[in-house]
Design an enzyme around this catalytic site. Sequence first.
Site, PDB file in Angstrom:
ATOM      1  CG  ASP A   1      80.485 -44.967  96.761  1.00 27.02           C
ATOM      2  OD1 ASP A   1      80.887 -44.228  95.844  1.00 27.02           O
ATOM      3  OD2 ASP A   1      79.686 -44.588  97.637  1.00 27.02           O
ATOM      4  CG  ASP A   2      82.802 -44.072  91.288  1.00 27.97           C
ATOM      5  OD1 ASP A   2      82.608 -44.815  90.308  1.00 27.97           O
ATOM      6  OD2 ASP A   2      83.187 -42.892  91.189  1.00 27.97           O
TER       7      ASP A   2
ATOM      8  NE  ARG B   1      85.031 -37.385  91.451  1.00 29.29           N
ATOM      9  CZ  ARG B   1      84.550 -38.492  91.950  1.00 29.29           C
ATOM     10  NH1 ARG B   1      83.353 -38.908  91.611  1.00 29.29           N
ATOM     11  NH2 ARG B   1      85.233 -39.206  92.800  1.00 29.29           N
TER      12      ARG B   1
ATOM     13  CE  LYS C   1      77.207 -41.888  97.940  1.00 29.86           C
ATOM     14  NZ  LYS C   1      78.525 -42.198  98.532  1.00 29.86           N
TER      15      LYS C   1
ATOM     16  CG  ASP D   1      77.474 -39.095  93.679  1.00 29.81           C
ATOM     17  OD1 ASP D   1      77.179 -37.900  93.858  1.00 29.81           O
ATOM     18  OD2 ASP D   1      78.510 -39.609  94.139  1.00 29.81           O
ATOM     19  CG  MET D   2      73.919 -34.686  89.432  1.00 32.53           C
ATOM     20  SD  MET D   2      74.314 -32.946  89.568  1.00 32.53           S
ATOM     21  CE  MET D   2      73.549 -32.306  88.104  1.00 32.53           C
ATOM     22  CG  ASN D   3      80.224 -36.849  92.108  1.00 39.47           C
ATOM     23  OD1 ASN D   3      80.086 -36.305  93.193  1.00 39.47           O
ATOM     24  ND2 ASN D   3      80.321 -38.154  91.992  1.00 39.47           N
TER      25      ASN D   3
ATOM     26  CB  CYS E   1      74.776 -38.709  96.741  1.00 36.41           C
ATOM     27  SG  CYS E   1      76.517 -38.298  96.967  1.00 36.41           S
TER      28      CYS E   1
ATOM     29  CG  ASP F   1      81.563 -36.184  99.262  1.00 36.56           C
ATOM     30  OD1 ASP F   1      80.698 -37.054  99.459  1.00 36.56           O
ATOM     31  OD2 ASP F   1      82.005 -35.906  98.138  1.00 36.56           O
TER      32      ASP F   1
HETATM   33  C1  GLA Z   1      80.966 -38.375  95.332  1.00 31.26           C
HETATM   34  C2  GLA Z   1      80.175 -38.827  96.538  1.00 31.26           C
HETATM   35  C3  GLA Z   1      81.026 -39.749  97.375  1.00 31.26           C
HETATM   36  C4  GLA Z   1      81.451 -40.938  96.548  1.00 31.26           C
HETATM   37  C5  GLA Z   1      82.169 -40.461  95.295  1.00 31.26           C
HETATM   38  C6  GLA Z   1      82.435 -41.605  94.344  1.00 31.26           C
HETATM   39  O1  GLA Z   1      82.009 -37.559  95.708  1.00 31.26           O
HETATM   40  O2  GLA Z   1      79.710 -37.744  97.259  1.00 31.26           O
HETATM   41  O3  GLA Z   1      80.319 -40.176  98.515  1.00 31.26           O
HETATM   42  O4  GLA Z   1      80.320 -41.693  96.205  1.00 31.26           O
HETATM   43  O5  GLA Z   1      81.401 -39.490  94.596  1.00 31.26           O
HETATM   44  O6  GLA Z   1      83.037 -41.182  93.177  1.00 31.26           O
END
Ligand code: GLA
Length: 807
Positions: free
Chosen positions: A394-395, A471, A504, A506-508, A552, A574
């Site tokens: 992940d991140d 964020r 994965k 993502d777009m936060n 995500c 999450d």
């Molecule tokens: C978001 C995703 C999480 C994780 C974090 C990483 O919140 O939904 O699952 O990947 O980013 O920064």
Amino acid sequence: MITVKNGLYTITSGRTSYVMHIREGKYVENLHYGRRITPMHRANTDGLLDARDIMTDTDTEAALAEKYTNPYGNSVAAAGDNWCVTLDDMCLEMSNAATGDYRSLPLMLEGPDGCISTRFYIEDSLLYEGLYADSDKTGMPYAHISPDGGDKPWTLELIYRDHHTDGDDKGLELRVIYTAFEDCDVITKRMVLINDTGVTYTVRDISSMMLDLQGRDYSVMTFDGLWTRERHAHIKKLESGIYETGSTNGTSSNFHNPFVMLLKDGTTEKYGDCYGFNLIYSGNHRERMEVSEYGKTRVLTGINPFGFAYPLKPGERFYTPEAMLTYSPDGFNGVSHNCHRFITDHIIPPYFRGRKRPILINNWEATYFDFNRRKLIDLAGTAASLGIELFVLDDGWFGDRSDDSKALGDWYVNEKKLGGTLDSLVKEIKSKGLLFGIWVEPEMISQKSRLYETHPDWAVSVPGKEIYTGRNQMILDYTRKDVRDHIVDVICKLLGSADISYVKWDMNRPITDAYSKGGSLPGAFYHDYVLGLYDVMKRITGAYPHVLFEGCSAGGNRFDMGILSYMPQIWTSDDTDPSERMYIQGGTSYGYPQSVMGAHVSASPNHQTLRETSLETRFNVAAMGVLGYELDLTRLSLVDRKIISGQVEFYKKNRELLQNGSFTRVYNSDNNTIWQVTDDKKEHAVALLYKRYAEPNQSYDILYASDLIEDAVYRVRVRSIKVKVKTFGNLINQISPVYIKEDGVMQALIGKAYAMDGETEEYTVNGATLMYAGIRLAGRFIGTGLNEGTRVMGDYSSRLYSIDKIG
Ligand code: GLA
């Protein structure tokens, strides 16, 4: 099947009919959408004439058409000086602004003189087998033909022109397009505006679809929430006036999903008239229901007009997203089944239809940003030993990304942190027998990043105004082609640099400002962002068609059919607390199948809610989706290792059923919920029984089932579980030869090595009994008489039952 005959347009699927005709030579009136009324051909063995021999289309039209025999008080005449025909009570398929229909409208088109009053009258139609001919030109994903053939879709285009009294139509055309997907009782609708005039128009509001229904006795079910509590189901009674839901944050959003249902009063999970509406779109959307004073109900779905003023230049076309409509007489589950089938067969990339999804371990909640090669390899090694199949990094693996304040956009590998190249890490993980997957967030840019230093104008903000971050990050301007080309290039290079099987995406953070420095105009920004996103997703997923992408967006902030068209699954939330997941996965299940919902087993206490739940329940709930683990497996006790190996084994054995079976919400009371997945032949099923709170001395739990063959005989068996010693607190001393102090070292030591077996329960019973009477399960623990038959059911407890046909 669609027919255009004797002035009637009829769209028929297995169980539904959609009937329209032309009124006064210019309006298209909806005569019926709902349960099938189109006559079926009947074998003529009983001496009776077939309905189709004695009843003509004209008879049907005469019965269904509204009569307009009396003039309405102060309404505006729709047909010359014939006062009887008025637009404000007509069930219309298209309605013009400022022409006497005062309900919500599907189109607001502003001419260069500021005039919004149009005269789009029906002029022609086109009917053909297959999908909408211009689908590829829309820049948006669209429903495709089922990979296994199935019934061929049919498309009907109703062509309207903007009429002028001088006879010159000036070149403005509107098409309302219907495609029928018979195999799942779905019709899609969309509108296309064509500007062949010499001047620019501004599209202020354009829906994908409008539907006028008879009657007002409806409620609407919406799926609403926020981060960590997405898509909870809510029912609201429609009253005279407007109810509206939607999103304005640039994504389909976790606030209000674009999937909504319209329910006839009295409809339940199993019975009653129910409509479902959704959009193949990932941006701002709006769903509006209006109950008119005449007692009809109008539904509009499409792009949200917030901040929308789209210039349509001479020679251009504006395509709306494709909208989905479905109807079922079998209650909410009936609509859900149609939606599930539509998504599996016509939305997700065909390569992934029915393809088994690997069980994954994701390192996010195991390590967050704090990892090095050793930790990753240990986690992967343990995962492999438990039977897990895919490792997801992940991140935090790129640039200077040691926390969430920086480095988004710098998609180069941090080799120092990874202890070598990505390729070397992937090879080491693969040598343990796992596939490898990686996290990216390609729509973002951190101010603290090399990318921002080089291209500050690529970040979305308004010059001279304060920057809003979410964020700590900003949005990349996907309305610009140079930005999109750069991202496609770096992500494709990344995916080509090692053997990557899963991504994965993502777009936060949601979008603010909607302003481009070098791309789209503000009124076009939100929509062009989505078109830009689809361009990027199409190019990247097209280059790696066999890589499994999981969408995500801070969990489930962008859970929609647009994303699913490129990525066959989405991280549902999450929030991995099973108690919350029952609401989240349950709500999501109304519009989406379980095969698209990422669901992970995480640590307890849960990292989002701090709620403690058993490892068994965490699995049982996650097993009703695409299973993964997201916790530090390297620190598991012996007991937990055994429990997880057993879970993985069960999931693998039942994977086909759990991922691709037909999902039904069987039962729901305040405290007990039953969901079931069933195979096509109704020979195998798995049911989840979930109990929110322990109930002292209440009646027996009943296991009901659904979708089985009444006369077939089934064996029903509980999946055996382990009950931790700790569950009993100091009660355990009633049976222990030595005193075990609660929360003491002894309890911890015993708990790590030993757990009690849960109950064994098995029945042989026919389908009818299971469906209509239910199995009265063994008694629950209520403080007395614990034995091997007792079901220990505390708060947030659950069981999985296998239901297998044996005769
Ligand atoms: C978001 C995703 C999480 C994780 C974090 C990483 O919140 O939904 O699952 O990947 O980013 O920064």
